[in-house]
Scaffold this motif. Structure first.
Motif, short mmCIF file in Angstrom:
data_model
loop_
_atom_site.label_atom_id
_atom_site.label_comp_id
_atom_site.label_asym_id
_atom_site.label_seq_id
_atom_site.Cartn_x
_atom_site.Cartn_y
_atom_site.Cartn_z
N ASN A 134 0.85 -1.19 0.00
CA ASN A 134 0.00 0.00 0.00
C ASN A 134 0.88 1.24 0.00
O ASN A 134 2.12 1.14 -0.04
CB ASN A 134 -0.96 0.00 1.20
CG ASN A 134 -0.23 -0.27 2.51
OD1 ASN A 134 0.55 0.54 2.97
ND2 ASN A 134 -0.48 -1.45 3.09
N GLU A 135 0.25 2.39 0.02
CA GLU A 135 0.96 3.66 -0.05
C GLU A 135 1.36 4.21 1.31
O GLU A 135 1.99 5.27 1.39
CB GLU A 135 0.12 4.69 -0.79
CG GLU A 135 -0.20 4.35 -2.23
CD GLU A 135 -1.00 5.42 -2.93
OE1 GLU A 135 -0.41 6.48 -3.26
OE2 GLU A 135 -2.21 5.22 -3.13
N ASN B 258 1.94 2.04 -5.19
CA ASN B 258 0.57 2.32 -5.62
C ASN B 258 0.05 1.11 -6.39
O ASN B 258 0.65 0.67 -7.36
CB ASN B 258 0.53 3.56 -6.50
CG ASN B 258 -0.87 4.09 -6.70
OD1 ASN B 258 -1.85 3.36 -6.54
ND2 ASN B 258 -0.98 5.36 -7.05
N HIS C 210 4.85 -0.46 -10.20
CA HIS C 210 4.96 -0.84 -8.79
C HIS C 210 4.52 -2.29 -8.58
O HIS C 210 5.10 -3.01 -7.75
CB HIS C 210 4.10 0.09 -7.93
CG HIS C 210 4.60 1.50 -7.91
ND1 HIS C 210 3.92 2.53 -7.29
CD2 HIS C 210 5.71 2.08 -8.45
CE1 HIS C 210 4.58 3.65 -7.45
NE2 HIS C 210 5.68 3.42 -8.16
N ASP D 179 -9.45 0.77 -0.53
CA ASP D 179 -8.49 1.58 0.22
C ASP D 179 -9.18 2.63 1.08
O ASP D 179 -10.24 3.17 0.72
CB ASP D 179 -7.51 2.25 -0.74
CG ASP D 179 -6.24 2.69 -0.03
OD1 ASP D 179 -6.20 3.84 0.44
OD2 ASP D 179 -5.30 1.87 0.06
N ARG E 185 -10.81 1.61 -8.59
CA ARG E 185 -9.43 1.33 -8.19
C ARG E 185 -9.22 -0.17 -8.02
O ARG E 185 -8.20 -0.72 -8.46
CB ARG E 185 -9.14 2.08 -6.90
CG ARG E 185 -7.70 1.98 -6.43
CD ARG E 185 -7.52 2.71 -5.11
NE ARG E 185 -6.14 2.62 -4.64
CZ ARG E 185 -5.20 3.50 -4.92
NH1 ARG E 185 -5.47 4.55 -5.68
NH2 ARG E 185 -3.96 3.35 -4.45
#
Length: 922
Positions: free
Chosen positions: A681-682, A713, A719, A736, A749
């Motif tokens: 995750n970010e 991301n 990524h 998210d 997403r």
């Protein structure tokens, strides 16, 4: 008046005693004339014969109200003397005050100029105010005096006319007795006297009507003057008398609902009365006829067209104009009342008169699925009533519900606008008579949503009439569940949506295909849980109860001796006691019932437990008529004592959720030691550890899994390519936290991440294996990207958290993900708990870390390849593993069959088939 006998001629006596009508008319208008007799006081009351030569004396006269002394010259001279004396006194006083004023002027010169100017201005203003007040008082006194004198004069004239009528009547009687009066003269005199009397009354009526009509004008002028005077006298007073009166009138009209109709009624009556008095003053009709004529003018403005004369026409036009205003206001009130009622109905302000209905408080994207499930549940009852109250416009809610593409099956949905925090709005939807109340969580921040749900529960517990049904509250955070239950007590059942979805995702990731089974069990479209009391089963062991329901599958018992606790998957030796209820999975609550003896098509069952499936000799002692049709249920034995081993797994979590620490705890309990949990995750790694610790997770207590952190991301291909995506056993794509408030954005997403992961996996698979897999699939073209993703899906399981139901079709058609439709599953759970609150205990145990859970087992655990067994026999074999089989899925089928209909029919099973069981967590 006295009578003399000076006149000798009767004719002369008649001429003097009876004046002409013109004389009477002139005297009636001039009562102050000294030549008109005031009273005939000396006429005897009883008629007596008169002497032949009599005539009245000339000295007995009648005087009016004004005294003759004021007309005497000597009184005039006396009055002039008094006036002259007063003038002289006033002049002397002014001369005496002259030095004083001069002295004051000298003193004032000593004062500074500023104080002198201010004093002079103050004196002038005060003088002007006093002068204005005295002028108004004097004017008002003059008006009152003039009106009083006018009324007194009219009453005085009326009394004089009455006295004259009495005297004339007496004289007429006397003259008739003496046969000296002509009947025609008598009639004319009486008519003239009546005319005089009625004319006085008409003048009085006309005067009163004019005075009453002019009084409001003077009153408003006086109020306006007083307001201006107060505002100029006290500059600090900001609210004038006009505004105060307007405010009072506005308050009365606003507080009292019937004030406007009453005011209109009073205005109508006043108009009729004043118009009747005015008509009585200008016409020759009676007062009653004038009042009726005034009502006709008010009711119909065209009736005044027949009026004749200037006075009647002017009055009738005025009444008609007032009538038009009255009826215009009446039409306005009626129109406003009808519009307000229709507007209240359109906006959902009317009261709901229902009972035993389901009440939904709030609005969210889960409402459509919830209404669909409730409609299916009420279909067996011929439909029900669902009331939805939210802080939205009623028309918008009805329009959104009409867009939902499902059949309500006879269920009526009623929408009302209101706040669940206001007791008046709760009373409007008959909250005390509802059989179930569902509180939906708001879309947005979890803490704010749960805080609002808590306030709603407080409002519901404060209902004066009490609640008939239970409350089902949807929460967003598991930490707030204890507080809501503390406030609501035994009335509240909670469903933590976020926690439920997280646990379902973990179960479905470890067991592909479990999502479809949960949809079948939670929804009312197929089979679901029911609890009912069956007295004929008392004293029977649970093992025998399992094969006593041809159309249902028993799963547990609600034990009455333990306070109604529901026990899933009890021991076979448990004997049902009085008051116990049986938990089953059935199609509907009225589609199943236990058999007195387990029979199918008239054939009885004989339950025989044998160690193996081999030829056996059975001795039947006794004789039955149906012994030829008797079916033996063989329990048999398991093929082998097979224990499912726990293997190390590698799981990837894409995204970050609020309850990430809870998911890690559940995974640590389910997975085998040495498993890896990758978190992508970010959120930076240091921030992750802080959030996990703040959420109550102790990283040092994780015994089965090892956390691997990766930052990036999930919607950027570069990524994702840095991860070993082809090596994961399960991948969970989470909605998210950053886009959780928007279902469409979160689903977009998640869908983008899913497609990228599948594409990367397909590219990394060996070409030969990909070609073989594509050759086996015929639904898509040879080189299509969906085909490559499908063969990649056979190697790993991807579970996507989907919030919008419309995204379901995309994933189900492509078959590239075993999905979880979160909002729909939560709505199903809410509907089940709303219909029967006891089911919440069953769901909580199935979702928890301990107790029983749903599992998908291979058929080779219960039978041999190609063995023919009935479903009842498989149930009995699964009992040797302390499991309850509730359904199966064949090797070539896409969906599982829960609660199969033909449980006694034998069929050949394959080792690739799977069974759905309820078993204890390992």
């Amino acid at each position: 008046m006295s009578l003399d006998s000076e006149s000798s001629s009767p004719s002369s006596s008649r001429d003097w005693f009876f004046p002409s009508p013109s004389f009477i008319h002139s005297t009636s208008h001039s009562p102050q004339s000294p030549n008109y007799p005031r009273k005939f006081s000396t006429i005897p009351r009883h008629p007596r014969p008169s002497p032949p030569d009599w005539k009245p004396p000339k000295t007995s006269t009648f005087r009016g109200v004004s005294s003759s002394a004021y007309g005497d010259p000597k009184y005039g001279r006396l009055r002039r003397r008094v006036d002259f004396t007063r003038r002289s006194e006033k002049t002397s006083k002014q001369e005496g005050d002259g030095p004083v004023l001069a002295q004051n002027r000298d003193v004032s010169k000593a004062v500074p100029d500023e104080k002198t100017a201010a004093g002079e201005i103050g004196i002038r203003v005060l003088g002007q105010r006093v002068k204005i007040r005295w002028q108004m008082a004097f004017s008002l006194a003059i008006l009152i005096t003039a009106f009083g004198s006018l009324v007194h004069k009219n009453f005085f004239l009326h009394n004089q006319v009455i006295d004259l009528q009495d005297q004339i009547s007496i004289m007429n009687i006397k003259l008739q007795a003496c046969t000296m009066l002509d009947p025609l003269d008598t009639i004319s005199i009486s008519q003239e006297s009546d005319h005089l009397s009625s004319k006085g009354l008409k003048i009085l009526a006309l005067t009163i009507s004019i005075a009453l009509l002019s009084m409001p004008i003077f009153l408003f002028k006086y109020i306006d003057y007083i307001s201006k005077l107060r505002s100029s006298y006290k500059s600090s007073e900001k609210v004038s008398l006009n505004k105060q009166l307007e405010y009072r009138v506005d308050v009365v009209l606003s507080v009292h609902p019937y004030a406007k109709p009453l005011a209109l009624l009073v205005a109508t009556l006043l108009l009729i009365c004043l118009g009747g008095l005015a008509l009585f003053g200008v016409t020759d009709d009676s007062l009653a006829d004038c009042l009726w004529l005034s009502w006709t003018y008010v009711a119909d403005s065209g009736n005044h067209a027949n009026s004749e004369g200037m006075g009647p026409r002017l009055v009738s036009v005025s009444i008609s104009f007032g009538g038009m205003l009255i009826f215009a206001m009446m039409l306005g009130l009626v129109s406003d009342a009808i519009s307000e009622k229709l507007d209240s109905l359109r906006k959902g302000r009317s009261e709901v008169v229902e009972q035993n209905h389901t009440l939904i408080l709030g609005w969210s994207d889960k409402l459509g699925s919830l209404l669909n499930q409730l409609a299916i549940a009420n279909e067996s009852l011929g439909g029900g009533t669902v009331v939805v109250m939210a802080e939205r416009d009623k028309e918008e809610m009805e329009l959104d519900i009409a867009k939902m593409e499902f059949d309500f099956r006879g269920t009526s949905v009623i929408c009302r606008s209101g706040s669940p925090l206001i007791l008046a709005d709760l009373k409007k939807v008959s909250v005390s008579k509802a059989r179930a109340i569902v509180v939906l969580a708001d879309d947005g921040n979890a803490d704010q949503s749960d805080a609002r749900a808590l306030r709603t529960v407080l409002s519901l517990t404060g209902v004066k009439d009490g609640l008939r049904g239970h409350i089902v509250v949807e929460l967003s955070d598991l930490d707030n569940e204890v507080l809501v239950k503390l406030v609501g007590g035994e009335l509240v059942e909670t469903v933590v949506a976020h926690d439920v979805i997280g646990r379902l995702m973990i179960q479905c990731a470890r067991q592909p295909g479990l999502a479809q089974i949960w949809e079948d069990i939670l929804g009312f479209e197929n089979c679901e849980f029911y609890i009912k009391r069956w007295p004929q089963l008392d004293g029977m062991q649970f093992e025998d109860v399992l094969i006593s329901f041809p159309d249902a599958i028993p799963c547990g018992v609600k034990v009455a001796s333990r306070g109604g606790k529901i026990i899933l998957n009890p021991d076979d030796s448990y004997i049902l006691q009085e008051g116990d209820e049986v938990l089953v999975i059935a199609e509907d609550d009225d589609t199943y019932a236990p058999s007195t003896l387990p029979t199918v098509n008239g054939a009885s069952f004989m339950h025989i437990a044998l160690p193996a499936r081999k030829p056996q000799k059975i001795l039947l002692c006794g004789w039955r008529r149906d012994v030829d049709d008797m079916i033996v249920v063989w329990r048999g034995s398991l093929p082998r004592d097979f224990i499912v081993p726990k293997l190390m797994e590698k799981i990837l979590l894409c995204g970050w959720r609020r309850d990430m620490e809870d998911m890690i705890t559940v995974l640590d309990a389910f997975l085998a030691p040495g498993s890896e949990l990758w978190m992508f995750n970010e959120v930076v790694e240091s921030e992750r550890d802080r959030k996990l610790v703040d959420g109550g997770l102790d990283l040092s207590r994780l015994v089965n899994i090892q956390l691997v952190h990766r930052e990036g991301n999930a919607v950027i291909r570069r990524h994702l390519e840095s991860l070993p995506l082809e090596s994961f056993d399960s991948i969970l794509i989470l909605a998210d936290e950053s886009v959780e408030d928007s279902a469409i954005q979160a689903d977009s997403r998640s869908l983008a991440t899913l497609l990228l992961i599948r594409d990367i996996q397909a590219k990394r698979l060996p070409y030969r294996e990909a070609m073989v897999t594509r050759g086996q699939r015929g639904s898509f073209s040879r080189g299509s990207w969906i085909g490559e993703m499908q063969q990649a899906s056979d190697r790993s399981v991807i579970i996507s958290e989907i919030l919008d139901p419309r995204t379901k079709n995309l994933l189900s058609m492509s078959k590239i993900s075993d999905y979880v439709l979160s909002n729909e599953l939560v709505s199903m759970a809410l509907a089940m708990v709303a219909e029967d609150r006891q089911i919440n205990d069953v769901l909580e145990e199935l979702f928890a870390e301990e107790g029983n859970e749903l599992h998908i087992r291979l058929a080779e655990l219960y039978l041999h390849e190609g063995e023919e067994l009935s479903f009842y026999e498989i149930i009995l074999r699964a009992r040797q593993r302390r499991e309850i089989v509730i359904g199966y899925r064949l090797a070539n089928a896409e969906r599982a069959v829960i609660n199969p209909p033909a449980k006694t029919e034998r069929r050949r099973w394959s080792a690739k088939d799977v069974f759905v069981v309820i078993t204890e967590k390992e």
